[in-house]
Design a protein around this motif. Structure first.
Motif, short mmCIF file in Angstrom:
data_model
loop_
_atom_site.label_atom_id
_atom_site.label_comp_id
_atom_site.label_asym_id
_atom_site.label_seq_id
_atom_site.Cartn_x
_atom_site.Cartn_y
_atom_site.Cartn_z
N PRO A 107 4.12 3.73 28.96
CA PRO A 107 2.66 3.97 28.96
C PRO A 107 2.24 5.10 28.03
N ILE A 108 3.11 6.11 27.86
CA ILE A 108 2.76 7.20 26.93
C ILE A 108 2.70 6.65 25.51
N PHE A 109 3.66 5.81 25.15
CA PHE A 109 3.65 5.19 23.82
C PHE A 109 2.43 4.30 23.65
N LEU A 110 2.11 3.52 24.67
CA LEU A 110 0.94 2.63 24.61
C LEU A 110 -0.37 3.42 24.52
N ALA A 111 -0.39 4.63 25.08
CA ALA A 111 -1.61 5.45 25.03
C ALA A 111 -2.03 5.78 23.61
N GLY A 112 -1.07 5.77 22.69
CA GLY A 112 -1.40 6.07 21.30
C GLY A 112 -1.70 4.84 20.46
N SER A 113 -1.77 3.67 21.09
CA SER A 113 -1.92 2.42 20.35
C SER A 113 -3.12 2.41 19.42
N SER A 114 -4.24 2.96 19.88
CA SER A 114 -5.47 2.90 19.06
C SER A 114 -5.38 3.81 17.83
N THR A 115 -4.40 4.71 17.80
CA THR A 115 -4.28 5.63 16.66
C THR A 115 -3.22 5.21 15.65
N TYR A 116 -2.34 4.27 16.03
CA TYR A 116 -1.22 3.91 15.15
C TYR A 116 -1.66 3.03 13.99
N ARG A 117 -1.00 3.20 12.88
CA ARG A 117 -1.05 2.21 11.82
C ARG A 117 0.36 1.62 11.71
N ASN A 118 0.46 0.31 11.63
CA ASN A 118 1.74 -0.39 11.67
C ASN A 118 1.95 -1.17 10.39
N LYS A 119 3.11 -0.95 9.77
CA LYS A 119 3.41 -1.65 8.52
C LYS A 119 3.64 -3.13 8.78
N ILE A 120 3.04 -3.97 7.96
CA ILE A 120 3.20 -5.41 8.09
C ILE A 120 4.61 -5.79 7.66
N PRO A 121 5.36 -6.54 8.49
CA PRO A 121 6.72 -6.95 8.10
C PRO A 121 6.70 -7.75 6.80
N CYS A 122 7.67 -7.49 5.94
CA CYS A 122 7.69 -8.11 4.61
C CYS A 122 8.80 -9.14 4.45
N GLY A 123 9.40 -9.59 5.53
CA GLY A 123 10.50 -10.54 5.41
C GLY A 123 11.84 -9.85 5.50
N SER A 124 12.87 -10.64 5.63
CA SER A 124 14.21 -10.09 5.86
C SER A 124 14.74 -9.32 4.66
N PRO A 125 15.03 -8.02 4.83
CA PRO A 125 15.61 -7.25 3.71
C PRO A 125 17.03 -7.70 3.40
N LEU A 126 17.76 -8.14 4.42
CA LEU A 126 19.13 -8.60 4.18
C LEU A 126 19.15 -9.87 3.35
N THR A 127 18.16 -10.74 3.59
CA THR A 127 18.05 -11.97 2.79
C THR A 127 17.85 -11.63 1.33
N THR A 128 16.98 -10.65 1.08
CA THR A 128 16.72 -10.23 -0.30
C THR A 128 17.99 -9.69 -0.96
N ILE A 129 18.72 -8.84 -0.23
CA ILE A 129 19.94 -8.25 -0.78
C ILE A 129 20.96 -9.33 -1.10
N ILE A 130 21.18 -10.24 -0.14
CA ILE A 130 22.17 -11.31 -0.35
C ILE A 130 21.75 -12.22 -1.49
N LYS A 131 20.46 -12.54 -1.55
CA LYS A 131 19.97 -13.43 -2.60
C LYS A 131 20.15 -12.83 -3.98
N VAL A 132 19.84 -11.54 -4.13
CA VAL A 132 19.97 -10.89 -5.44
C VAL A 132 21.44 -10.83 -5.86
N LEU A 133 22.33 -10.46 -4.94
CA LEU A 133 23.75 -10.38 -5.27
C LEU A 133 24.31 -11.76 -5.63
N ALA A 134 23.90 -12.79 -4.87
CA ALA A 134 24.38 -14.14 -5.16
C ALA A 134 23.83 -14.65 -6.49
#
Length: 587
Positions: free
Chosen positions: A232-259
């Motif tokens: 509940p303490i974490f939820l109390a700050g919900s209205s103040t947080y800014r949350n980064k939008i997920p950008c997709g799997s970073p591991l997929t990117t790493i594996i794809k570039v190496l391959a």
């Protein structure tokens, strides 16, 4: 609504309802303060049991000392390694906000399982030992062992998710495009380690005392309430947080570039006269290709020129540049130059990460040999006898004192001297921690020499009787290792978060916890190697004997000191060559 129109948006960030985050309304130190309070409760819940768990497993679950120690090491190592999973999920599919809530609930369920088992005699092995001579000791097995490990590893999974998401969530609240935002973010990481230590202080003093004197039901119960209260303490700050939008799997990117780099390189080296796939001529070849008529248009040419100018490849890891071609071997391996550069950044972080494992190996000694050293000494503090499990109070207290001193005195002074925004760079801070770990191991060796001299002079070399020397001598190695932990952990968290690509920050930040886990594992490996090597030709291994007085512990500490010094030299080679990508670190 009119107020929202006047506020500008945080690009790439949303609030807890997934609406665009707004400058002036979301983020900042107020939002991060909720994270700091939550970290106190979270680390209290974790360390309250981890610091004393070996006693519960040996005395109540009747595991052997060796098996109890291994189970504790496996539990703690797994919890920190699972931080990588928490970081990965935060970057790929969920926000750090949601990963924390999910992980806290999982840890809560695990602690409920452990509390129920500790409360019910039918779910534990029968009491045995001196007070129950008629009952042979039998370790927990079957359903009782399954319930124990279910609870423990639910806790480990929850702790991993929290460690992988909470630091990144707090750091995301600050605007890295302004000097003020970067300074506040640096302050946040200092106080994150301070709050982590504050929770640890309560855990290794109050809760450990309650576990030893009132029972493990109370200990597990306090941890359960603590993690439940954090939600509940974490939820109390919900209205103040800014949350980064997920950008997709970073591991997929790493594996794809190496391959893509590997396969495209194989095609470009084909003896059949294939057209080169290097990024430098990829745009030109496609623009002039008769099989690509759409690229002949003016708009396509402009796009190609823009892409060529903005996605110019860097010189580091040049072999990866070939991954960004316009006609890859397979469409699934199509990579942008930005993805290639992101992977290069991650690869450049790995040597720094690897160099911190040895420091965490030194820190592992605080909960092993250092505790055993102190246990042979006079642990009385006036009329109070300090329990061995509470000895981590020394480094925790040092960190809590040093963190605000560092942030409010040392850093402002360093900024004036260096005329830079950072004052002390991330890599300099990590380096200071590595140097302090060398001093700590040398100090530990000297203290052990003194302790054994007292044991010899007092005729107690073959006795388990406490030595006439105060355990405060151990405080010196705790002082240096505690200081090293502050400099390195806070420096690592900020370094990985700041330097990593925005799409991989949570995963990169969790490397700090993975380094801690690997340090614990490395400590066990080094101890085994030392005993195997020094035990050749019927010699007694350094770390064996009827009691600690027969160990050659000072030699082991000198070995750790030498290994730490060599590790520091290796670190210098990588740190000197490293070029910061962030604005704040360069100033």
């Amino acid at each position: 609504m009119e107020e929202e129109r006047q506020l500008t948006r945080w690009e790439g960030y949303v609030d807890w309802r997934r609406r665009p985050a707004l400058r002036g309304r979301h983020g900042g130190m107020l939002a991060a303060s909720f994270v700091l309070v939550v970290e106190i409760l979270e680390n209290l819940a974790y360390l309250a049991n981890a610091s004393n768990l070996v006693l519960y497993l040996s005395e109540y679950m009747h595991f052997s000392p060796t098996k109890s120690a291994n189970n504790v090491t496996n539990f703690m190592g797994t919890a920190f390694l699972l931080g990588l999973v928490g970081g990965f999920l935060s970057d790929a599919f969920f926000t750090t906000y949601h990963i924390y809530l999910i992980s806290a609930v999982i840890e809560f369920l695990g602690l409920v399982v452990l509390t129920v088992q500790a409360r019910s005699p039918s779910l534990k092995p029968s009491a045995c030992g001196p007070a129950n001579l008629d009952i042979p000791c039998q370790e927990a097995n079957g359903g009782k062992a399954a319930m124990l490990f279910l609870g423990l590893y639910l806790v480990a999974l929850g702790v991993g998710g929290i460690k992988g998401s909470l630091p990144a969530h707090g750091a995301e609240q600050f605007d890295e495009d302004t000097p003020q935002g970067r300074k506040q973010r640096s302050t946040f990481f200092n106080y994150f380690v301070f709050c982590l230590s504050c929770g640890g202080l309560i855990a290794v003093t109050l809760v450990v005392w309650i576990e030893d004197n009132k029972g493990w039901v109370w200990g597990f119960g306090i941890s359960t309430i603590s993690i439940l209260l954090s939600i509940p303490i974490f939820l109390a700050g919900s209205s103040t947080y800014r949350n980064k939008i997920p950008c997709g799997s970073p591991l997929t990117t790493i594996i794809k570039v190496l391959a893509a780099a590997t396969l495209n390189s194989c095609v470009s080296r084909s003896p059949k006269g294939c057209i080169s796939r290097s990024p430098s001529n990829a745009v030109a070849s496609m623009a002039t290709s008769p099989s690509s008529p759409t690229l002949a248009s003016k708009e396509a040419e402009e796009n190609a020129k823009t892409r060529e100018s903005t996605d110019a490849p860097t010189e580091s890891f040049k072999f990866l540049n070939i991954a960004a071609v316009d006609n890859p071997v397979h469409k699934a391996l199509e990579c942008t130059m930005q993805q290639v550069e992101d992977v290069k950044i991650v690869l450049k972080l790995f040597p720094i990460f690897a160099c911190t494992i040895m420091l965490n190996c030194c820190l592992a000694q605080l909960s092993t040999f250092s505790v055993q050293q102190a246990a042979t000494m006079d642990t009385k503090l006036g009329s109070l006898k300090v329990p061995p499990a509470s000895l981590p109070i020394f480094p925790v207290t040092f960190i809590m004192i040093l963190a605000p001193v560092y942030d409010h005195l040392i850093i402002p002074f360093a900024r004036k001297v260096t005329k830079s925004e950072m004052g002390i760079t991330h890599l300099q801070r990590i380096g200071i921690g590595l140097v302090l770990s060398i001093i700590a191991m040398a100090t530990a060796a000297l203290v052990e020499i003194k302790r054994k001299r007292v044991a010899t002079n007092s005729g107690l070399l073959d006795s388990d009787h406490p030595l006439p020397i105060t355990f405060f001598w151990i405080a010196f190695q705790y002082l240096f290792l505690g200081s090293a932990d502050l400099f390195t952990l806070a420096g690592l968290l900020e370094f990985f978060f700041t330097e990593a690509p925005s799409s991989m920050r949570s995963l990169a930040t969790s490397f700090s916890w993975a380094s801690l886990a690997m340090g614990y594992y490395l400590s066990s490996i080094i101890v085994s190697i030392v005993n195997n090597v020094t035990g050749i030709s019927k010699h007694r291994p350094w770390l064996s004997g009827s009691n600690l007085n027969h160990f050659q512990l000072e030699r082991f500490y000198w070995l750790m000191c030498v290994l730490s010094a060599l590790n520091f030299l290796n670190y210098l080679l990588w740190a000197i060559r490293y070029k910061y990508r962030s604005t704040g670190a360069n100033n």
